[in-house]
Every structure is written in C-alpha cells, then in structure tokens.
Design a protein around this motif. Structure first.
Motif, PDB file in Angstrom:
ATOM      1  N   HIS A  43       0.815  -1.215   0.000  1.00 19.97           N
ATOM      2  CA  HIS A  43       0.000   0.000   0.000  1.00 19.97           C
ATOM      3  C   HIS A  43       0.854   1.273   0.000  1.00 19.97           C
ATOM      4  CE1 HIS A  43      -3.217  -2.705   0.996  1.00 19.97           C
ATOM      5  NE2 HIS A  43      -2.777  -2.917   2.217  1.00 19.97           N
ATOM      6  N   ALA A  44       2.006   1.218   0.668  1.00 22.20           N
ATOM      7  CA  ALA A  44       2.723   2.452   0.986  1.00 22.20           C
ATOM      8  C   ALA A  44       4.049   2.652   0.256  1.00 22.20           C
ATOM      9  CB  ALA A  44       2.981   2.496   2.499  1.00 22.20           C
ATOM     10  N   ASP A  45       4.595   1.635  -0.349  1.00 26.34           N
ATOM     11  CA  ASP A  45       5.935   1.733  -0.944  1.00 26.34           C
ATOM     12  C   ASP A  45       5.862   1.483  -2.455  1.00 26.34           C
ATOM     13  OD1 ASP A  45       8.572   1.315  -1.812  1.00 26.34           O
ATOM     14  OD2 ASP A  45       9.162   0.343   0.070  1.00 26.34           O
ATOM     15  N   ALA A  46       5.947   2.557  -3.232  1.00 25.14           N
ATOM     16  CA  ALA A  46       5.814   2.457  -4.684  1.00 25.14           C
ATOM     17  C   ALA A  46       6.910   1.595  -5.301  1.00 25.14           C
ATOM     18  CB  ALA A  46       5.822   3.859  -5.308  1.00 25.14           C
ATOM     19  N   VAL A  47       8.127   1.668  -4.772  1.00 29.09           N
ATOM     20  CA  VAL A  47       9.231   0.872  -5.310  1.00 29.09           C
ATOM     21  C   VAL A  47       8.975  -0.610  -5.059  1.00 29.09           C
ATOM     22  CG1 VAL A  47      11.711   0.403  -5.144  1.00 29.09           C
ATOM     23  CG2 VAL A  47      10.870   2.769  -5.075  1.00 29.09           C
ATOM     24  N   TYR A  48       8.611  -0.946  -3.838  1.00 26.04           N
ATOM     25  CA  TYR A  48       8.284  -2.339  -3.517  1.00 26.04           C
ATOM     26  C   TYR A  48       7.117  -2.828  -4.386  1.00 26.04           C
ATOM     27  CZ  TYR A  48       6.266  -6.311  -1.069  1.00 26.04           C
ATOM     28  OH  TYR A  48       5.731  -7.538  -0.778  1.00 26.04           O
ATOM     29  N   ALA A  49       6.050  -2.058  -4.446  1.00 26.47           N
ATOM     30  CA  ALA A  49       4.841  -2.470  -5.158  1.00 26.47           C
ATOM     31  C   ALA A  49       5.081  -2.629  -6.662  1.00 26.47           C
ATOM     32  CB  ALA A  49       3.720  -1.465  -4.900  1.00 26.47           C
ATOM     33  N   ALA A  50       6.035  -1.883  -7.212  1.00 28.51           N
ATOM     34  CA  ALA A  50       6.333  -1.978  -8.647  1.00 28.51           C
ATOM     35  C   ALA A  50       6.814  -3.379  -9.024  1.00 28.51           C
ATOM     36  CB  ALA A  50       7.374  -0.938  -9.044  1.00 28.51           C
ATOM     37  N   ASP A  51       7.400  -4.093  -8.077  1.00 31.19           N
ATOM     38  CA  ASP A  51       7.912  -5.445  -8.339  1.00 31.19           C
ATOM     39  C   ASP A  51       6.905  -6.541  -8.019  1.00 31.19           C
ATOM     40  OD1 ASP A  51      10.369  -4.620  -9.309  1.00 31.19           O
ATOM     41  OD2 ASP A  51      11.296  -4.606  -7.320  1.00 31.19           O
ATOM     42  N   THR A  52       5.678  -6.179  -7.691  1.00 28.55           N
ATOM     43  CA  THR A  52       4.644  -7.183  -7.426  1.00 28.55           C
ATOM     44  C   THR A  52       3.847  -7.450  -8.697  1.00 28.55           C
ATOM     45  OG1 THR A  52       2.892  -5.622  -6.816  1.00 28.55           O
ATOM     46  CG2 THR A  52       4.431  -6.296  -5.042  1.00 28.55           C
ATOM     47  N   LYS A  53       2.966  -8.439  -8.640  1.00 32.65           N
ATOM     48  CA  LYS A  53       2.146  -8.761  -9.818  1.00 32.65           C
ATOM     49  C   LYS A  53       1.205  -7.618 -10.202  1.00 32.65           C
ATOM     50  CE  LYS A  53      -1.493 -11.250  -7.317  1.00 32.65           C
ATOM     51  NZ  LYS A  53      -2.194 -12.528  -7.212  1.00 32.65           N
ATOM     52  N   PHE A  54       0.964  -6.680  -9.265  1.00 29.15           N
ATOM     53  CA  PHE A  54       0.080  -5.551  -9.547  1.00 29.15           C
ATOM     54  C   PHE A  54       0.815  -4.415 -10.263  1.00 29.15           C
ATOM     55  CE2 PHE A  54      -1.467  -7.599  -5.640  1.00 29.15           C
ATOM     56  CZ  PHE A  54      -2.666  -8.085  -6.139  1.00 29.15           C
ATOM     57  N   GLY A  55       2.134  -4.332 -10.066  1.00 31.21           N
ATOM     58  CA  GLY A  55       2.940  -3.312 -10.727  1.00 31.21           C
ATOM     59  C   GLY A  55       2.851  -1.927 -10.118  1.00 31.21           C
ATOM     60  N   GLN A  56       2.006  -1.769  -9.116  1.00 32.35           N
ATOM     61  CA  GLN A  56       1.860  -0.487  -8.434  1.00 32.35           C
ATOM     62  C   GLN A  56       1.201  -0.731  -7.077  1.00 32.35           C
ATOM     63  OE1 GLN A  56      -0.748   2.072 -10.653  1.00 32.35           O
ATOM     64  NE2 GLN A  56      -2.270   0.470 -10.958  1.00 32.35           N
TER      65      GLN A  56
END
Length: 84
Positions: A43-56
């Motif tokens: 929810h809070a870390d754009a860099v982390y979330a970019a590497d997930t299946k959601f991409g954001q």
C-alpha cells in the motif's frame, strides 16, 4: 436531501442502486494508511509495489468498504432507517 429510507423488508432480491462515481486518489491511499496504521509496503511503498504482480501500490480492501459505506449513505436509502 429527500429521504428514500428503506428497511430490510423493503429490499427485493436482485434490486440495484446507482451511485455517483468516485476516484481513489494518492491522498486517499495515504490518509487511509495514516488513519488505519496499515503501512504494508503493498500500500505504501511504490518501489516495492512496482515489483509485485500488480505493478503499483494497491489500495486497502477496507478503504474500499469505507468508500462503499459512504456511497450508500449518499444514496439516501438509510437516512432514517439505520440507527446503529
């Protein structure tokens, strides 16, 4: 606002309602993280979330519930029929 309050027995199976639209913003996401204390990186870390299946980043599921509750309020169907 005119009240169109409905009680349980007033609802029909398959009945639908149409609310206004709502855009979830960056501010909504951040404010809900602050309010809830849920700073999970999805929810809070754009860099982390970019590497997930959601991409954001993904908004909190409970934020969706809170927004849906507000949209139901705006429909006016619970103004006088829901007490608690």
């Amino acid at each position: 606002m005119t009240s169109h309050s409905l009680y349980f027995e007033d609802f029909q199976a398959g009945q639908t309602f149409e609310s206004g639209g709502r855009t979830i913003t960056e501010a909504d996401l951040t404010m809900f993280s602050m309010l809830s204390g849920d700073w999970n990186p999805i929810h809070a870390d754009a860099v982390y979330a970019a590497d997930t299946k959601f991409g954001q980043r993904v908004v909190h599921g409970t934020l969706g519930i809170a927004i849906a509750t507000g949209m139901m309020h705006e429909l006016g169907i619970f103004h006088r029929s829901v007490v608690a």
